[in-house]
Design a protein around this motif. Sequence first.
Motif, PDB file in Angstrom:
ATOM      1  N   ALA A 252       0.844  -1.184   0.000  1.00 46.72           N
ATOM      2  CA  ALA A 252       0.000   0.000   0.000  1.00 46.72           C
ATOM      3  C   ALA A 252       0.878   1.231   0.000  1.00 46.72           C
ATOM      4  CB  ALA A 252      -0.893  -0.013   1.227  1.00 46.72           C
ATOM      5  N   VAL A 253       0.426   2.239  -0.717  1.00 47.40           N
ATOM      6  CA  VAL A 253       1.164   3.495  -0.731  1.00 47.40           C
ATOM      7  C   VAL A 253       1.116   4.076   0.679  1.00 47.40           C
ATOM      8  CG1 VAL A 253      -0.865   4.891  -1.290  1.00 47.40           C
ATOM      9  CG2 VAL A 253       1.401   5.662  -1.984  1.00 47.40           C
ATOM     10  N   LYS A 254       2.199   4.740   1.069  1.00 48.86           N
ATOM     11  CA  LYS A 254       2.207   5.387   2.375  1.00 48.86           C
ATOM     12  C   LYS A 254       1.601   6.785   2.203  1.00 48.86           C
ATOM     13  CE  LYS A 254       4.850   2.345   4.734  1.00 48.86           C
ATOM     14  NZ  LYS A 254       4.578   1.190   3.872  1.00 48.86           N
ATOM     15  N   ARG A 255       0.270   6.832   2.210  1.00 47.27           N
ATOM     16  CA  ARG A 255      -0.403   8.104   1.972  1.00 47.27           C
ATOM     17  C   ARG A 255       0.059   9.180   2.948  1.00 47.27           C
ATOM     18  NH1 ARG A 255      -5.026   9.843  -0.873  1.00 47.27           N
ATOM     19  NH2 ARG A 255      -5.643   8.338  -2.460  1.00 47.27           N
ATOM     20  N   HIS A 256       0.313   8.740   4.181  1.00 46.58           N
ATOM     21  CA  HIS A 256       0.675   9.750   5.185  1.00 46.58           C
ATOM     22  C   HIS A 256       2.046  10.367   4.935  1.00 46.58           C
ATOM     23  CE1 HIS A 256       2.095   5.878   6.981  1.00 46.58           C
ATOM     24  NE2 HIS A 256       3.173   6.629   7.077  1.00 46.58           N
ATOM     25  N   ASP A 257       2.823   9.805   4.021  1.00 41.90           N
ATOM     26  CA  ASP A 257       4.106  10.426   3.663  1.00 41.90           C
ATOM     27  C   ASP A 257       3.909  11.657   2.781  1.00 41.90           C
ATOM     28  OD1 ASP A 257       5.612   8.647   5.019  1.00 41.90           O
ATOM     29  OD2 ASP A 257       6.259   7.484   3.276  1.00 41.90           O
TER      30      ASP A 257
ATOM     31  N   TYR B  25      12.748   2.302   1.395  1.00 42.19           N
ATOM     32  CA  TYR B  25      11.350   2.363   1.786  1.00 42.19           C
ATOM     33  C   TYR B  25      11.109   3.543   2.724  1.00 42.19           C
ATOM     34  CZ  TYR B  25      11.327  -2.270  -0.188  1.00 42.19           C
ATOM     35  OH  TYR B  25      11.451  -3.336  -1.024  1.00 42.19           O
ATOM     36  N   GLN B  26      12.244   4.107   3.197  1.00 41.84           N
ATOM     37  CA  GLN B  26      12.179   5.352   3.944  1.00 41.84           C
ATOM     38  C   GLN B  26      10.966   5.376   4.852  1.00 41.84           C
ATOM     39  OE1 GLN B  26      10.591   7.027  -0.044  1.00 41.84           O
ATOM     40  NE2 GLN B  26      11.659   5.329   0.143  1.00 41.84           N
ATOM     41  N   ASP B  27      10.769   4.255   5.529  1.00 38.41           N
ATOM     42  CA  ASP B  27       9.547   4.101   6.285  1.00 38.41           C
ATOM     43  C   ASP B  27       9.861   4.345   7.756  1.00 38.41           C
ATOM     44  OD1 ASP B  27       7.422   3.129   7.711  1.00 38.41           O
ATOM     45  OD2 ASP B  27       6.924   1.657   6.157  1.00 38.41           O
ATOM     46  N   MET B  28       9.281   5.395   8.317  1.00 42.09           N
ATOM     47  CA  MET B  28       9.595   5.729   9.690  1.00 42.09           C
ATOM     48  C   MET B  28       9.179   4.602  10.637  1.00 42.09           C
ATOM     49  SD  MET B  28      11.257   8.322   9.341  1.00 42.09           S
ATOM     50  CE  MET B  28      11.585   8.668  11.067  1.00 42.09           C
TER      51      MET B  28
ATOM     52  N   VAL C 287       6.769   8.163  -5.303  1.00 41.22           N
ATOM     53  CA  VAL C 287       5.705   7.596  -4.480  1.00 41.22           C
ATOM     54  C   VAL C 287       5.842   6.076  -4.462  1.00 41.22           C
ATOM     55  CG1 VAL C 287       3.228   7.429  -4.102  1.00 41.22           C
ATOM     56  CG2 VAL C 287       4.215   9.511  -5.064  1.00 41.22           C
ATOM     57  N   PHE C 288       6.261   5.547  -3.314  1.00 40.02           N
ATOM     58  CA  PHE C 288       6.496   4.113  -3.176  1.00 40.02           C
ATOM     59  C   PHE C 288       5.171   3.354  -3.271  1.00 40.02           C
ATOM     60  CE2 PHE C 288       7.067   0.412  -0.310  1.00 40.02           C
ATOM     61  CZ  PHE C 288       8.007  -0.248  -1.066  1.00 40.02           C
ATOM     62  N   GLU C 289       5.114   2.411  -4.205  1.00 39.09           N
ATOM     63  CA  GLU C 289       3.931   1.580  -4.407  1.00 39.09           C
ATOM     64  C   GLU C 289       2.664   2.420  -4.546  1.00 39.09           C
ATOM     65  OE1 GLU C 289       4.317  -1.522  -1.441  1.00 39.09           O
ATOM     66  OE2 GLU C 289       5.643  -2.627  -2.757  1.00 39.09           O
ATOM     67  N   TYR C 290       2.677   3.233  -5.585  1.00 39.64           N
ATOM     68  CA  TYR C 290       1.547   4.137  -5.780  1.00 39.64           C
ATOM     69  C   TYR C 290       0.267   3.388  -6.097  1.00 39.64           C
ATOM     70  CZ  TYR C 290       2.611   3.913 -10.906  1.00 39.64           C
ATOM     71  OH  TYR C 290       2.847   3.526 -12.200  1.00 39.64           O
ATOM     72  N   GLU C 291      -0.861   4.076  -5.861  1.00 44.80           N
ATOM     73  CA  GLU C 291      -2.165   3.455  -6.087  1.00 44.80           C
ATOM     74  C   GLU C 291      -2.515   3.503  -7.566  1.00 44.80           C
ATOM     75  OE1 GLU C 291      -4.867   5.575  -3.604  1.00 44.80           O
ATOM     76  OE2 GLU C 291      -3.960   4.794  -1.764  1.00 44.80           O
ATOM     77  N   ALA C 292      -3.289   2.502  -7.997  1.00 45.26           N
ATOM     78  CA  ALA C 292      -3.621   2.391  -9.417  1.00 45.26           C
ATOM     79  C   ALA C 292      -4.800   3.284  -9.799  1.00 45.26           C
ATOM     80  CB  ALA C 292      -3.924   0.944  -9.777  1.00 45.26           C
TER      81      ALA C 292
END
Lengths: 969, 553
Positions: free
Chosen positions: A16-21, B253-256, A283-288
Amino acid sequence: MWLPLALVLLAADALAVKRHDFKTCEQSGFCKRGRALAARAKAASSTWKSPYSVDASSVAISAQKSSFTASVVSSLYPEIKFELEVRAHDDGTFRVRMDEVDGLRKRYDETAKWALIREPTLSDAISWKQTKKEIKATNPKSGVEFRVQFAPLRIALSRNGKEEVVLNGNGLLHMEHFRLKDEPSPEQPPVENQEGEEQVVMEPPVKPNAWFEGDQPPQWEESFGGQTDTKPKGPESLSLDISFPGHGHLYGLPEHATRMDLPTTTGENAKYKDPYRLYNLDVFEYEADSEMALYGAVPLVHAHSTHSTVGVFNAIGSETWVDVDHPTSDSTETHWISESGIMDVFFLPGPTPDDVFMQYARLTGTPALPRHFALAYHQCRWNYISSTDVREVQARFDQDDIPFDVLWLDIAYAPNHKYFIWDEKTFPDPVDMFNDVAAFGRKMVVIIDPHLKKDTTYPVYKSASEKGLLVKPASGSGEYDGWCWPGSSAWVDYFNPASWDWWQGLFKIEGNNGDFHWRQSTTDVFIWNDMNEPSVFNGPEITMPKTNIHHGGWEHRDVHNINGMLFQNATAQAVMHRTDPPQRPFVLSRAFFPGSQRLGAIWTGDNLGTWEHMAIGIPMVLSNGIAGMTFSGADVGGFFGNPDPEMLTRWYQVGAFAPFFRAHAHIDTKRREPYLLDEPFKSIIRDVIRLRYSLLPVWYTAFRQASVSGIPVLRPQYTVFPHDPKGFSLDEQYYIGSSGLLVKPVTAPGIAETEIYLAEAQPYYNYFTAKIYRGKRSGTNVTVPATLYQVPLLIRGGSIIPTRERPRRSSALMARDPFTLRIALDASEQAEGELYLDDGNSYEYEKGHLVWRKFTASKVAKGPLKITSEDMAALQGGKNVVDGVDVVPFGSQAPNAFRDAVQGVRVENVLVYGLKSRPTKVSVGGAEIEWEFTEGAAAKSSSEGTATILRIRDPAVKIVNDWSIEVAF
Amino acid sequence: MLPPTITLLSLVLPLTASAALSADPNRKLRGVLPARRSLYTPTSAGTWKCLNGNKEISWDKVNDDFCDCPDGSDEPGTSACPNSTFYCVNEGHEGATISSTRVDDGLCEKECCDGSDEPEGVCPNVCEEVGKEYRQRREAEAKLRKTGSKIRSTYVIFAEKEKKRLQSSIAALKLEVEAKKKEEAHAKILLDHAESMSQASLAYKQQSPLYQSLVKHSEALKSLQARYQALQNRERALSDVLRNLKEGYNPNYQDMAVLEAVRGWDGLNPDASPVEETTESSEPVAEKEETVDPWDDNAISTLLREDHVSLLLQHDSHISQEDSTEEEGNHSAPFDRIGLTGAVDSVFDLESYVPDSLYPAYENARTQVVGLLTKLGVVRESTTAKARERHNTAINQLRNTESKLYNEEQALNKLYDPKWYGADGAWKKLEGTCLSYNTGEYTYEVCLFGQATQKSNNGGGSHSLGHFSSWNTSAPEGTPEYYSRQVYKHGAKCWNGPERSITVDLVCGTENVLLSVSEPEKCEYRVTGTTPALCFADTADKPAGSSGAKEEL
C-alpha cells in the motif's frame, strides 16, 4: 499461528502506498487557501466579483501590434502593482503573462525558458483593438477572437462567437504579493497547521479583504511529517480559474494513475477528494487509481467536445494543484493553485486534437526521433548482478531465439552507489562486457542517478564539490546533505550552466585531461536517470526541502518540477556529444516536465505486478502522450511482486504496443525473463516480442511523424474521431501513429474475447487472420477473439502496413531484411501507408540520408488495382521531413548514403485484403509475377468472414525505388 | 568477437542475398546438411517437392530467399523460412547447424567459422585457426578429464569398500537386533510378573494424598513448561523477525515505522548495538544473567521425567524402613546381613550371563524364586521399579540397534541410488566434504549432501542456506547434466523474502573446489565449482554434438 499472520500483515502493509508520507491539499497551506477561496466564491455565487482589473489607461500596444502590456490592480491591495502582457503568436496561440512589479521580491519567471524550445514568433497578422471596456484581437486565418475585459479582469478565447476558454471567469485569480513577515496587520500570529480552526473566537476583527482572502492570514511557516518549511519569502501563491464552456472532456495533466478522460475532483459526485497534484515525487507503491502526485508534471490540459478541442498550457514549475469539475456534462471548470512563480499561460486554440498537439509542440518542442534500438525490446532487472550474469542472460535469450536489443544495469553495479564506478568483484571487465553485448548489434543501459555519495574519494562528488556545482541548503552556502541510496548525498545543481559542461566531461570515453571521466564505458552504453524528482529519503515528502537554493538564488520551491528534466537534459547532451559527429542519445528519465519530450523516454515508475496496475498503465501512457511525452511505457510485469504467467504474458502484449517496451523487476522478485517461463507462455511471449520487431518499421515511421508534428504515437480514439462522442472516454483501445493499426490489449485474467469500438463505416481486418469486422457510421462494438495467445489487433481498412517478418536476435540484425506489405482495402478499394527508415543512430537524416516512402493501393472501378511506391520526401519537396528539419536538396540525385546502403532491400511479400474478385494477372513493369488468391469477403460488400487474400509472391521491387505493381481483373 | 561496425559495413555492400543466389547454381545447395544433399535434386520437369512431401514447387524456388514450403525445406541456405536450419561445412573444423534466423543477418556466426552463413566477402574463413584452437582445447579438456577420471575411479572403489563395510555391518547389526529383541522380551516377562504382583497394593498406595498432590504438581509443572516454551518460541521468532528487519530493511522504503522498529529493537538488545555506551552498561547485566538458575530447562525436564510410581515405592520403602527399624528389623536386617538384598538384585543381573539355551529354564526358576521371595516379603515392591527400568533399558538398546541398522541399510540403499550417490556410488566419497568460498564479506560453505551456510567474515551471524534436496531435476535422472547441479533448500528465512536456498553447479575438474558465488535472486544463491566426480573417462562429460559442444566453437 501468529507468525504467518504477522507476515501476512506485513505483506499487506507493504502493498500500500504510504499516503501519510504525502500532503493532502488540506495539509498544504497554499492549496488549502486556494480551495477555501473557491469555496467562498461558490458560496457568494453571483455577487462574487474578481478584485483584479486592468487600468485601461495603461494599455500599451506594441509597435508590431500583436502584443500589449497593461497595469493590473487588485482592489484588495491597491498599492501593489501588477503587469499583464498578452501576446498573439503566428501559429494562432496566445500567451498571457502577469507578474508583480516593483514588489519586495521577484517572482520566479524562468519556467518558460526551460520549457519552451524557442521564444514563440509573434504574429504579424493580428492586431489589438482597444475600447473602454476591453481589448481584443481576431486571428484573420482561424477567426479565433481573443478578448481581455478590463473590469474585472477576464480573458476569453472565442470561436464563431462562442467562448471556448475563459480565464478568471469565476474570479479566482489571485497573485499573493510579497510582504514582510512582521507587516502590521490585524492578523493573529501564524500558528502551525491551525489555519481555519476555531480559535478565531477570541476577537473577530473585521478584515476588509476577508470576503476574498478569508480571515486567516497566509502562513509563513508550515510543518509536515516532522519537517518545517520556513518559507523565507512568505506567501506568494498563484490561483487561476480556467473554464472551458461547451467542452465536457478534459485530458492531459500527467502524471496521475487515473483515466485519460480526467475524473472530477470537485463539485457534485467528484471522484477524487483532492485536486490533481503536480509535484514530482517518488511515491512508493503508488495506487492504481488516484489523484496523488507522481514522478512527472505537465501542466497542460486539452478540453474536448464534438465541435472543437482547445488547450491550455500553464508554464509553472512550482507545486501546483488542479481542481477539475464538470458543472454540466458539456462544460469544464479548472482551478489551478500554484505555490510560486509568475502567471504564464498559453492558450492553444485547436480546433482539432491534432492542432492542439502541434500548437503545444511548436511551443515546447516535438519528441526527439529516438535511436532505432530504443523502440525494440528492453530487458531490465534490479539487478543483473555481474558481467557473467549479463552474458548468461544474453545467451539464454539467444538460445531460445527471443529477440532483445537492450540489457539494463540497475544500481547494484556501482559499489556504494557511486555511479560511473564499477564493482570490480562483479563487473571486472565492463568494456569487454559491453562489447560482447554489442557484438550482436545490442546496447546496454546503465543507471546514473542524480544523488552523489558524499565521499571525497569519489571523484564525481569531489569534483562537483570543488567546482561548487552542488545544490545549496536554505542558508545559501555549503552543500545540501540528504539521504539516498548511497547514504549521505549531494545533488548537482543543473540550473547552474557550469554543471552542464562538467557533466558532459564525465561521459567522455577517450582522452585524459586529468579529471575523472568514464573510460570504463563505450558508445554502446546509454543512460537511465532515475530518482530525479529528486527522491530524497529523509526529505519532506521524500524529496528536497523547498528552501534549498539553486543557481541564481532561486528556491527549490520555484523550480521543483523543472529540476528532473534538467538532469535528463544534461545527460542527453553528454551522451550525444561522446562522439564527433554527435550521435542520437538515449536517456530514460522518471521525472519529467514540458520539454522533456525533446530529450528521451520516460516510464511510469515503480508500478505493481497487479492487473489493476497493468490496466491503468495504458491510460497513463495515453495521457503522457497527449501531454507531449509520447515516448513512454510502463514496466512490463510490474516492478513489485511476482506476476503469474498469465499476467506476465498479457503484460508483454501490453508492453509490445507501448512506445517504450521494457520489462523490469524489483530485487525482491523472482527472475522472470521470458526464457524462464514454461510453455505455452514462453512461446506466446516470444511471438509477441517478435511481433513488435516485425512492426518496428511502423513504430519508427510513427515516431518520425511525432518528431515533426508532436502528434502522439499512441492515438486515443477521440483524436482519430474527434466528432464521435462515443469515443471520448475510450482509453483502452488506441491507434498506432497513422498506420491504421488499432489495438486493445487485454488487461484482465481469463479473457477469451473483447469488444473493440469501430467509429466508421469501414472494414477493419484482424491482423493475424484477415477476418473482417465491419464498422458503422453510428459506431459499433465488434467482438474480437482474445484468448491468451491472441492480441486484439486490427488493421483499419484503407491502410498499408510495412513489416519485416524475419525473426532476428536484435533489430540491428534486421537492417537488410526484406519487407512485407499488408494492404487492407477500404470500402472504396483504396489504401495507403508510409515507411520511414534511416540509419537509426546518427543525425545524418538532417542531410537527407533517409528513405521515406509512400505506398498507395488504388483501384478504379472495373479497372486494375495499382500498388505504387513513391518518394515521400520528394513529394513534400524535402519540407518538414523529420524532427522539424527541411532537407534540401532532396531527390534521387542528392547524396544519400543510407539509401545506397539499403538499395538491395526488397519487398518480398505483398498481401492484399478485401479485393472483390480474383485477379487475372499481376505484373511489375510489364513482367508477370506469381500470386495466389483465397476467396472470402470483399471490402466493398457487407459479407462477413475472412477477407479475400491476394498473396503476391516476391515482386522483388526495391524499397528505395519508385515502382508500381499492377493487379489486373 | 566481431565488432559491431562490421554489421554496418556489410550493410553498405550493394549485394543482396537473392541476387547472389540465383547467379550461382552451386548455391542451390547452400546450407544443406551433407546427408540431405541427394534430396536437393530437381525432377526432370524442373520441379522439386518440399521435404515433407506436401507441396511441389519449381526448382528455381529452392534457396531463392522466399519461403514456399510450410516446412521451410526449400530455403536451407537463406533466412526466408524461420523454421529451417542452415548447415555450415567448416572445412578444417567440424560442421555445424544453426537456425536459419542467423543466416544473412550481417553477423558472422562463431558456429560457422567458414563464414558461409553470410554472403560471400562478408565473413572471413577462420576455420583453420578455430579448428586448431578447438582441437587444442579438446585435448586439454580430455587430459583434464583423464586425470579427473582417475581420481573419480578411486571414488568408485571407495564406494565398493563402503558397500562391503555396510553389508558386514548390517549383518552384524541384524544379529544384534535379534539378541536385543530377546533381551527385551525377557525384561518384559519379568516386568509383567513384578507388576501383576504389585498391582493391587500399588493401586492402594496411589490413593495417598501425597502421591495425588505430586501428580498434580507434576501436571501443573508440565503445563507451565509448555506455556513457557511457547512463549520462548514466540520471543525467539519475534527476535528473528526484528533482527532480520534490522539487517535486511531497505532504506529506500524510507519508512519511519520500520526505522522505529529497528531502533526499538536496538534498545531492547544493547548487546546487538555497536554503540559504546550501551556495551558498557550491558556488562553487569550480562554478569547477572550468568548466575545459574538451578531450575533450568534441563533440570525441569529431568524432574518431569521422574517415574512417580517408582518414587511412590521408594517413598513407601523409605517410610517403612524408618517404621521397621524396630518392628520389622528382624525381616530386613538378616537379609542385609547375609547380603541377600544384593543377591536378589543380582538375580536380575544374572540373566545377562545365562546362555540362551538355558534361558527358559532359568526364567522359570527365577520367577519361582522371586515369587517366593516376594511372598515372604523378602523382595519388596521396589523390584517392580527396577524391572521397569530394566525393561526400558532393553527397549532403548533395541531401538538404538534397530536405528543403527536402519541407517546402515539406508546408506546401502542410497549408495547406488541414482538420486543419491549415483549408479556407481562415486559421490559417496564426497558426502560430508565441505567446500567453501570466501567473497570477502562472507564465506559460503557447502557440505555436500549436508548443509550449506553463509558466514559473515565481519563477526556477523551465519545463515543456513538449506539442506541437500536434490540433483538437477530438470535433466533426466542419471545423466551427467543431472549430476552437474545440486540443490539445497529450506535454509533460514529471509526478511520479507523466501527461505534461503542455493544451487551448486559443478563441472569436471581435478579438485573439489568452489569457483564463484552469486545471488541471482534475493536469498537464492548459486555457486559454481569443480569435482572429479564429474570426470568420465571415455565419454565426454557433455555428450558430443550437444548444444554445449556447439557453444564452444
